[in-house]
Design an enzyme around this catalytic site. Structure first.
Site, PDB file in Angstrom:
ATOM      1  N   THR A  61      56.789  51.344  41.354  1.00  0.00           N
ATOM      2  CA  THR A  61      57.435  50.255  40.562  1.00  0.00           C
ATOM      3  C   THR A  61      58.330  49.475  40.590  1.00  0.00           C
ATOM      4  O   THR A  61      58.514  48.408  40.807  1.00  0.00           O
ATOM      5  CB  THR A  61      57.318  49.931  39.374  1.00  0.00           C
ATOM      6  OG1 THR A  61      57.607  51.439  38.332  1.00  0.00           O
ATOM      7  CG2 THR A  61      55.745  50.084  38.687  1.00  0.00           C
ATOM      8  N   ASN A  63      57.493  53.981  27.755  1.00  0.00           N
ATOM      9  CA  ASN A  63      57.884  53.430  27.751  1.00  0.00           C
ATOM     10  C   ASN A  63      57.081  52.464  27.837  1.00  0.00           C
ATOM     11  O   ASN A  63      55.871  52.793  28.988  1.00  0.00           O
ATOM     12  CB  ASN A  63      58.330  53.818  29.269  1.00  0.00           C
ATOM     13  CG  ASN A  63      58.875  52.388  30.899  1.00  0.00           C
ATOM     14  OD1 ASN A  63      59.037  51.744  30.051  1.00  0.00           O
ATOM     15  ND2 ASN A  63      58.622  52.587  31.694  1.00  0.00           N
ATOM     16  N   LYS A 121      41.308  43.955  40.474  1.00  0.00           N
ATOM     17  CA  LYS A 121      42.367  43.729  39.196  1.00  0.00           C
ATOM     18  C   LYS A 121      42.070  42.494  38.066  1.00  0.00           C
ATOM     19  O   LYS A 121      41.192  42.168  37.337  1.00  0.00           O
ATOM     20  CB  LYS A 121      42.943  45.261  38.616  1.00  0.00           C
ATOM     21  CG  LYS A 121      42.848  44.919  37.080  1.00  0.00           C
ATOM     22  CD  LYS A 121      43.718  46.828  36.791  1.00  0.00           C
ATOM     23  CE  LYS A 121      45.147  46.433  36.604  1.00  0.00           C
ATOM     24  NZ  LYS A 121      45.117  47.990  35.938  1.00  0.00           N
ATOM     25  N   ARG A 151      40.370  52.154  39.131  1.00  0.00           N
ATOM     26  CA  ARG A 151      39.750  52.417  38.787  1.00  0.00           C
ATOM     27  C   ARG A 151      38.812  51.768  37.765  1.00  0.00           C
ATOM     28  O   ARG A 151      37.348  52.262  37.180  1.00  0.00           O
ATOM     29  CB  ARG A 151      40.418  53.152  37.320  1.00  0.00           C
ATOM     30  CG  ARG A 151      41.169  54.984  37.080  1.00  0.00           C
ATOM     31  CD  ARG A 151      41.587  54.916  35.891  1.00  0.00           C
ATOM     32  NE  ARG A 151      42.990  54.255  35.996  1.00  0.00           N
ATOM     33  CZ  ARG A 151      44.297  54.602  35.104  1.00  0.00           C
ATOM     34  NH1 ARG A 151      44.127  55.431  34.384  1.00  0.00           N
ATOM     35  NH2 ARG A 151      45.521  53.967  35.477  1.00  0.00           N
ATOM     36  N   LYS A 200      21.380  15.416  34.170  1.00  0.00           N
ATOM     37  CA  LYS A 200      22.211  15.365  34.333  1.00  0.00           C
ATOM     38  C   LYS A 200      22.607  14.009  35.342  1.00  0.00           C
ATOM     39  O   LYS A 200      22.063  13.150  35.372  1.00  0.00           O
ATOM     40  CB  LYS A 200      21.919  16.260  36.077  1.00  0.00           C
ATOM     41  CG  LYS A 200      22.670  16.705  36.871  1.00  0.00           C
ATOM     42  CD  LYS A 200      22.462  16.884  38.437  1.00  0.00           C
ATOM     43  CE  LYS A 200      21.930  14.908  38.817  1.00  0.00           C
ATOM     44  NZ  LYS A 200      22.212  14.969  40.173  1.00  0.00           N
ATOM     45  N   ASN A 256      14.839  11.244  41.470  1.00  0.00           N
ATOM     46  CA  ASN A 256      16.715  10.591  41.910  1.00  0.00           C
ATOM     47  C   ASN A 256      16.594  11.582  43.988  1.00  0.00           C
ATOM     48  O   ASN A 256      17.698  10.820  44.115  1.00  0.00           O
ATOM     49  CB  ASN A 256      17.443  11.097  41.121  1.00  0.00           C
ATOM     50  CG  ASN A 256      17.108  12.737  41.053  1.00  0.00           C
ATOM     51  OD1 ASN A 256      16.430  13.685  40.610  1.00  0.00           O
ATOM     52  ND2 ASN A 256      18.385  12.824  40.865  1.00  0.00           N
TER      53      ASN A 256
HETATM   54  C1  UD1 Z   1      54.099  51.975  33.940  1.00  0.00           C
HETATM   55  C2  UD1 Z   1      55.482  53.205  34.300  1.00  0.00           C
HETATM   56  C3  UD1 Z   1      55.244  54.201  33.149  1.00  0.00           C
HETATM   57  C4  UD1 Z   1      55.164  53.325  32.289  1.00  0.00           C
HETATM   58  C5  UD1 Z   1      53.461  53.125  31.697  1.00  0.00           C
HETATM   59  C6  UD1 Z   1      53.023  51.468  31.119  1.00  0.00           C
HETATM   60  C7  UD1 Z   1      57.076  53.639  35.907  1.00  0.00           C
HETATM   61  C8  UD1 Z   1      56.945  53.942  37.190  1.00  0.00           C
HETATM   62  N1  UD1 Z   1      56.145  53.928  35.170  1.00  0.00           N
HETATM   63  O1  UD1 Z   1      53.441  54.137  35.170  1.00  0.00           O
HETATM   64  O2  UD1 Z   1      56.878  54.574  32.769  1.00  0.00           O
HETATM   65  O3  UD1 Z   1      54.678  53.827  30.314  1.00  0.00           O
HETATM   66  O4  UD1 Z   1      53.550  51.989  33.344  1.00  0.00           O
HETATM   67  O5  UD1 Z   1      52.020  50.893  31.151  1.00  0.00           O
HETATM   68  O6  UD1 Z   1      57.149  52.325  36.352  1.00  0.00           O
HETATM   69  N2  UD1 Z   1      52.733  47.902  40.894  1.00  0.00           N
HETATM   70  C9  UD1 Z   1      52.706  47.046  41.566  1.00  0.00           C
HETATM   71  N3  UD1 Z   1      53.160  47.844  42.681  1.00  0.00           N
HETATM   72  C10 UD1 Z   1      53.474  49.515  43.059  1.00  0.00           C
HETATM   73  C11 UD1 Z   1      52.829  49.565  41.807  1.00  0.00           C
HETATM   74  C12 UD1 Z   1      52.714  49.145  40.732  1.00  0.00           C
HETATM   75  O7  UD1 Z   1      52.790  46.029  41.956  1.00  0.00           O
HETATM   76  O8  UD1 Z   1      53.438  50.056  43.929  1.00  0.00           O
HETATM   77  C13 UD1 Z   1      52.214  47.162  39.406  1.00  0.00           C
HETATM   78  C14 UD1 Z   1      51.005  47.580  39.016  1.00  0.00           C
HETATM   79  O9  UD1 Z   1      50.226  46.617  39.489  1.00  0.00           O
HETATM   80  C15 UD1 Z   1      50.582  47.077  37.646  1.00  0.00           C
HETATM   81  C16 UD1 Z   1      52.018  47.715  37.288  1.00  0.00           C
HETATM   82  O10 UD1 Z   1      53.083  47.515  38.298  1.00  0.00           O
HETATM   83  O11 UD1 Z   1      50.614  46.062  37.008  1.00  0.00           O
HETATM   84  C17 UD1 Z   1      51.953  49.115  36.154  1.00  0.00           C
HETATM   85  O12 UD1 Z   1      51.689  49.647  37.164  1.00  0.00           O
HETATM   86  P1  UD1 Z   1      51.051  51.467  37.817  1.00  0.00           P
HETATM   87  O13 UD1 Z   1      50.742  51.921  38.693  1.00  0.00           O
HETATM   88  O14 UD1 Z   1      49.691  51.057  36.349  1.00  0.00           O
HETATM   89  O15 UD1 Z   1      52.204  51.619  36.474  1.00  0.00           O
HETATM   90  P2  UD1 Z   1      52.213  53.226  35.420  1.00  0.00           P
HETATM   91  O16 UD1 Z   1      51.728  54.435  35.551  1.00  0.00           O
HETATM   92  O17 UD1 Z   1      51.348  53.015  34.523  1.00  0.00           O
HETATM   93 CA    CA Z   2      49.248  51.430  34.359  1.00  0.00          CA
END
Ligand code: UD1
Ligand code: CA
Length: 467
Positions: free
Chosen positions: A81, A172, A23, A16, A354, A389
């Site tokens: 995650t 969460n 990001k 996004r 400078k 200079n």
């Molecule tokens: C996640 C949580 C959700 C919570 C929310 C809070 C899960 C499944 N869900 O959702 O419960 O309410 O955060 O903001 O965990 N990332 C990786 N690798 C990946 C996917 C994500 O490193 O494969 C990192 C992203 O860069 C980011 C973070 O994990 O920093 C969160 O990922 P994102 O996809 O934004 O999770 P949400 O869908 O927001």
């Molecule tokens: Ca997120």
């Protein structure tokens, strides 16, 4: 906290943002997003920090080269995650204690909150402790599902939730304290049987509960700290929040901000008591400003050191340079890197420095370029003076000793030295050294032709009737 190991998830694409840049490298209040969470972790003094990178991994590593203690693991492809934390397992092998899982895109989180999370986790001897919050509008977040006894049972994602679960307002944060041993006993059992076909770290909670392990929560009264950055709109909103925090701290410590809404001060900047910052002032990087200074409207100072009682008049720029006590700069002055403006010196409008030292009490008040110059004390640089200079290949030095007077519109063709107390006549092009105490004039001789103009005018007199 010597038994605390941090894993920061930063592999996500940040779709996004609509950006070629990862990001976490987008600046928030003057610092890359990732630096905010890293400096919070610095304050915790943890045993180790692992960063899970993926999208733009090399760019992220390069931007963090100044942090040699960071460990990196690469997650590719990015399958969720839970999958991200699985990648960190080898880096944590053989380590004992707790893992604190953080997101790189949640910049407002405070160290004291994380401390409370870890304390709650330790005191409860829990396998996992989840940081949660009650939101009026919980849309988009994972929801905390509790059992009849009020204990956390599992976390459901928005997309996988029933309508009853969607009504739950406790969310969460995605931030957890996890005990190392049960974590790695369960983490490899995650499955991707959900709406996004990803390995959800959130599923770990239900697994731990099924193994009869203790899971705790710490619920925050306000979710302000948990706000994440997903788009450039969030970036602007959260930047403003961070700026406001800094501005409030400055005002409470005795600094006047004429217009806090347009004053941009980076986190590491320090400003002394009774200094006044005008509207539109930007203080960046490691800038330090002394007491009793006045920084007028629209000035930008980047990694500048300004001593006490300095006045910087409107729209001046000072970069990687220092300004001594009681000096006055501007308006519209440009002090470029490696310059030193001495105490009580003056640098006026349309003057550029400078790599130049301007000694104590010296003045360059109007329209000058002073580059690669060493200028002593009590020197007067006339309007329009230029140090030449650069010969097209190399840069050369100009040395102007104490007490020298440089007449207006002079060019000093470097390398050249003007000795102590010497005079340079206005309009001179100085190509050779001027000895101390001497007068040098280097300009074309004036020729006067009496009545020349009068005669020309008579010759041009128009014919009768011609206007
Ligand atoms: C996640 C949580 C959700 C919570 C929310 C809070 C899960 C499944 N869900 O959702 O419960 O309410 O955060 O903001 O965990 N990332 C990786 N690798 C990946 C996917 C994500 O490193 O494969 C990192 C992203 O860069 C980011 C973070 O994990 O920093 C969160 O990922 P994102 O996809 O934004 O999770 P949400 O869908 O927001
Ligand atoms: Ca997120």
């Amino acid at each position: 906290m010597t038994d605390l190991h941090v894993v920061i998830l930063a592999a996500g694409k940040g779709t996004r943002m609509k950006s070629a840049m990862p990001k976490v490298l987008h600046p928030l209040a003057g610092r890359p997003l990732i630096e905010h969470v890293l400096s919070t972790v610095d304050a915790l003094k943890t045993a180790s920090t692992v960063l899970v990178v993926g999208h733009g991994a090399n760019q992220v590593k390069a931007a963090l080269a100044h942090r040699p203690n960071l460990q990196y693991v690469v997650q590719s492809p990015q399958l969720g995650t839970g999958h991200a934390l699985q990648q960190a397992e080898p880096a944590l092998k053989g380590k004992k204690g707790n893992v604190l899982v953080l997101y790189a895109d949640v910049p407002l989180l405070e160290a004291s909150t994380l401390q409370r999370l870890v304390e709650t986790h330790r005191n409860a001897k829990a396998a996992a402790t989840v940081l949660t919050a009650e939101l009026v509008d919980p849309y988009g977040y994972g929801r905390i599902v509790r059992d009849a006894g009020g204990r956390i049972e599992r976390i459901v994602e928005e997309r996988d939730a029933s309508s009853a679960q969607r009504a739950i307002r406790e969310i969460n944060s995605g931030i957890y304290a996890l005990s190392m041993k049960p974590l790695f006993e369960h983490l490899n059992r995650l499955a991707a049987d959900n709406a996004q076909e990803e390995y959800y770290l959130t599923d770990l909670i239900a697994m731990l509960r099924q193994s009869d392990l203790r899971v705790e929560t710490l619920c925050l009264d306000s979710a302000g700290e948990l706000r994440g950055v997903n788009s450039r709109l969030d970036l602007a909103d959260l930047s403003q929040e961070v700026r406001q925090r800094k501005n409030r701290l400055l005002m409470m410590s005795g600094v006047t901000l004429e217009d806090p809404a347009t004053t941009y001060v980076d986190a590491a900047v320090t400003v002394g008591e009774d200094t006044v910052l005008g509207p539109g002032v930007r203080l960046e990087g490691r800038t330090t400003i002394g007491e009793g200074c006045r920084i007028h409207a629209g000035c930008r100072l980047t990694n500048a050191t300004v001593e006490d009682n300095v006045v910087v008049l409107d729209y001046s720029v000072i970069v990687e340079s220092s300004v001594g006590t009681g000096a006055q700069i501007g308006p519209l002055a440009h002090i470029r890197p490696q310059s030193v403006v001495g105490a009580a010196a003056r640098v006026g409008n349309f003057v550029e420095l400078k790599k130049t030292t301007l000694g104590k009490g010296s003045k360059a008040n109007h329209l000058a370029y002073l580059g690669d110059a060493k200028i002593g004390e009590g020197v007067n640089i006339g309007a329009g003076t230029i140090t030449c200079n650069y010969d097209g290949v190399d840069k050369h030095q100009t040395v102007i000793e104490d007490g020298v007077f440089i007449g207006s519109d002079s060019q000093l063709i470097a390398p050249v030295t003007i000795g102590k107390d010497a005079y340079v006549g206005a309009g001179s092009s100085i190509t050779r050294d001027v000895p101390a105490g001497a007068l040098a004039i280097a300009r074309g001789q004036q020729v006067v032709k009496p009545d020349w103009a009068t005669r020309k005018k008579a010759e041009r007199r128009p014919a009768k009737g011609d206007h």
